[in-house]
Design an enzyme around this catalytic site. Structure first.
Site, PDB file in Angstrom:
ATOM      1  N   SER A 150      28.336  28.637  27.268  1.00 37.12           N
ATOM      2  CA  SER A 150      27.394  29.191  28.250  1.00 37.12           C
ATOM      3  C   SER A 150      26.004  29.157  27.618  1.00 37.12           C
ATOM      4  CB  SER A 150      27.796  30.643  28.544  1.00 37.12           C
ATOM      5  OG  SER A 150      26.742  31.357  29.142  1.00 37.12           O
ATOM      6  N   TYR A 200      30.638  38.975  25.669  1.00 45.67           N
ATOM      7  CA  TYR A 200      30.413  37.661  26.282  1.00 45.67           C
ATOM      8  C   TYR A 200      29.541  36.801  25.367  1.00 45.67           C
ATOM      9  CZ  TYR A 200      29.957  34.182  29.977  1.00 45.67           C
ATOM     10  OH  TYR A 200      30.031  33.012  30.710  1.00 45.67           O
TER      11      TYR A 200
HETATM   12  N1  LIG Z   1      29.610  30.846  36.667  1.00 46.30           N
HETATM   13  C1  LIG Z   1      28.651  30.832  35.760  1.00 46.30           C
HETATM   14  O1  LIG Z   1      27.479  31.108  36.076  1.00 46.30           O
HETATM   15  C2  LIG Z   1      28.960  30.460  34.329  1.00 46.30           C
HETATM   16  C3  LIG Z   1      27.898  30.192  33.481  1.00 46.30           C
HETATM   17  C4  LIG Z   1      28.142  29.803  32.169  1.00 46.30           C
HETATM   18  C5  LIG Z   1      29.445  29.688  31.723  1.00 46.30           C
HETATM   19  N2  LIG Z   1      30.468  29.982  32.546  1.00 46.30           N
HETATM   20  C6  LIG Z   1      31.828  29.813  32.022  1.00 46.30           C
HETATM   21  O2  LIG Z   1      32.506  28.846  32.783  1.00 46.30           O
HETATM   22  C7  LIG Z   1      33.915  29.089  32.751  1.00 46.30           C
HETATM   23  C8  LIG Z   1      34.476  29.079  34.168  1.00 46.30           C
HETATM   24  O3  LIG Z   1      33.854  30.112  34.881  1.00 46.30           O
HETATM   25  P1  LIG Z   1      33.804  30.188  36.478  1.00 46.30           P
HETATM   26  O4  LIG Z   1      32.449  30.626  36.801  1.00 46.30           O
HETATM   27  O5  LIG Z   1      34.359  28.962  37.087  1.00 46.30           O
HETATM   28  O6  LIG Z   1      34.792  31.443  36.680  1.00 46.30           O
HETATM   29  P2  LIG Z   1      35.891  31.825  37.775  1.00 46.30           P
HETATM   30  O7  LIG Z   1      36.037  33.293  37.693  1.00 46.30           O
HETATM   31  O8  LIG Z   1      35.593  31.203  39.087  1.00 46.30           O
HETATM   32  O9  LIG Z   1      37.215  31.123  37.187  1.00 46.30           O
HETATM   33  C9  LIG Z   1      37.780  31.527  35.975  1.00 46.30           C
HETATM   34  C10 LIG Z   1      39.267  31.176  35.992  1.00 46.30           C
HETATM   35  O10 LIG Z   1      39.822  31.575  34.730  1.00 46.30           O
HETATM   36  C11 LIG Z   1      41.097  32.131  34.986  1.00 46.30           C
HETATM   37  N3  LIG Z   1      41.509  33.021  33.905  1.00 46.30           N
HETATM   38  C12 LIG Z   1      41.043  34.263  33.587  1.00 46.30           C
HETATM   39  N4  LIG Z   1      41.749  34.792  32.578  1.00 46.30           N
HETATM   40  C13 LIG Z   1      42.677  33.859  32.223  1.00 46.30           C
HETATM   41  C14 LIG Z   1      43.707  33.822  31.254  1.00 46.30           C
HETATM   42  N5  LIG Z   1      43.945  34.849  30.424  1.00 46.30           N
HETATM   43  N6  LIG Z   1      44.454  32.698  31.169  1.00 46.30           N
HETATM   44  C15 LIG Z   1      44.245  31.653  31.995  1.00 46.30           C
HETATM   45  N7  LIG Z   1      43.296  31.640  32.955  1.00 46.30           N
HETATM   46  C16 LIG Z   1      42.522  32.729  33.061  1.00 46.30           C
HETATM   47  C17 LIG Z   1      40.946  32.886  36.303  1.00 46.30           C
HETATM   48  O11 LIG Z   1      42.201  33.127  36.918  1.00 46.30           O
HETATM   49  C18 LIG Z   1      40.055  31.908  37.082  1.00 46.30           C
HETATM   50  O12 LIG Z   1      40.840  30.992  37.817  1.00 46.30           O
HETATM   51  C19 LIG Z   1      34.076  30.420  32.012  1.00 46.30           C
HETATM   52  O13 LIG Z   1      34.403  30.153  30.656  1.00 46.30           O
HETATM   53  C20 LIG Z   1      32.691  31.048  32.098  1.00 46.30           C
HETATM   54  O14 LIG Z   1      32.423  31.947  31.050  1.00 46.30           O
HETATM   55  C21 LIG Z   1      30.271  30.362  33.845  1.00 46.30           C
END
Ligand SMILES: NC(=O)c1ccc[n+]([C@@H]2O[C@H](COP(=O)([O-])OP(=O)(O)OC[C@H]3O[C@@H](n4cnc5c(N)ncnc54)[C@H](O)[C@@H]3O)[C@@H](O)[C@H]2O)c1
Length: 259
Positions: A141, A153
């Site tokens: 991130s 985080y």
């Molecule tokens: N959305 C943003 O703005 C953003 C920005 C930077 C980084 N990220 C990173 O991107 C990645 C994806 O995020 P997203 O925004 O698509 O989130 P999201 O919440 O839409 O999806 C996350 C997924 O991870 C799964 N998950 C959670 N705990 C788990 C576990 N113990 N085992 C297996 N699966 C698990 C959830 O069921 C979900 O399907 C994450 O690592 C997040 O930190 C997101």
């Protein structure tokens, strides 16, 4: 980018970026192992991919559980023999500082966001090494690029960045590349899990003036997985609409213009 004949694991594939990445990779020919802790959304993603003419299989994977990873690895080994790509994408958001973060939340966030990446690389490495040039993309991130306000985080995402470099060093001689990707604000359920004020205020520091679409991050993940990135390992790909490069001056100049 053509992934015909490639086998790729995506974690957290039932939602947000993981879902979009899985569909994109399958459309481009990959067999995708769609994994998530949540069964129902994972099955939906697989059904959509198959309905679209692609190939995918769902395996329930709790990324915090080493036993869950060894089960996945042995299933892939018995079905496909090798692995070409691993996207360590699963993660959770937690927006609180050192004093407000409980010890339980600290460990929960570190387990899901960071230990997961260690387990993923540890247990999938033998399969990746057997293939013909594997690629690991670890989803960090912008919180892993700069000073951040959230204890668990921020620390977990800096950890993902550092651990990716360990993997890049360790696996290079086996033809396996490891890189981290650093999205900014991306339009997924995770981004909108907290207050909308957080997103609106943060946007004032995004030169691109908008949040990213999950497709825009998936394109970068696909690039790092592809042969086009065959000499790229141990690097960080920031995909943030300019936020970490000049977001502070974007905000300042806009404020000055308004006065
Ligand atoms: N959305 C943003 O703005 C953003 C920005 C930077 C980084 N990220 C990173 O991107 C990645 C994806 O995020 P997203 O925004 O698509 O989130 P999201 O919440 O839409 O999806 C996350 C997924 O991870 C799964 N998950 C959670 N705990 C788990 C576990 N113990 N085992 C297996 N699966 C698990 C959830 O069921 C979900 O399907 C994450 O690592 C997040 O930190 C997101």
């Amino acid at each position: 980018m053509n992934f015909q004949g490639k086998t790729i694991v995506v974690t957290g594939a039932g939602s947000g970026m993981g879902r979009t990445e899985s569909s994109m990779l399958a459309r481009r020919g990959a067999k995708v192992w769609v994994t998530d802790i949540a069964d129902a959304p994972g099955h939906v993603v697989v059904d959509e991919i198959i309905a679209d003419g692609g190939t995918a299989e769902f395996v329930r994977l709790d990324v915090t559980d080493p036993a869950s990873w060894t089960e996945l690895a042995s299933r892939i080994e018995s079905v496909d023999g090798t692995l070409d790509g691993l996207v360590n994408n699963a993660g959770v958001s937690h927006r609180s500082g050192i004093e407000e973060t409980s010890v339980e939340d600290w460990h929960r966030v570190m387990d899901i966001n960071l230990s997961s990446v260690f387990y993923g690389m540890k247990y999938c490495a033998p399969l990746l090494k057997k293939g013909d040039g594997g690629s690991v993309v670890n989803v960090s991130s912008i919180a892993g690029m700069l000073g951040y306000f959230a204890a668990g985080y921020g620390a977990s995402k800096w950890g993902v960045r550092g651990l990716s470099k360990v993997g890049a060093l360790e696996f290079a001689e086996h033809g396996v590349r490891v890189n981290s990707i650093h999205p900014g604000l991306v339009d997924t359920p995770l981004l909108h899990s907290g207050s909308s004020t957080f997103v609106d205020t943060s946007l004032q520091s995004v030169p691109a003036g908008r949040v990213a679409d999950a497709e825009e991050i998936a394109e970068s993940v696909a690039f790092l997985l592809s042969d086009a990135a065959r000499y790229i390992t141990g690097t960080e790909l920031v995909v943030d609409g300019g936020l970490t490069s000049g977001g502070i001056y974007h905000r300042i100049t806009n404020e000055l213009k308004a006065t």
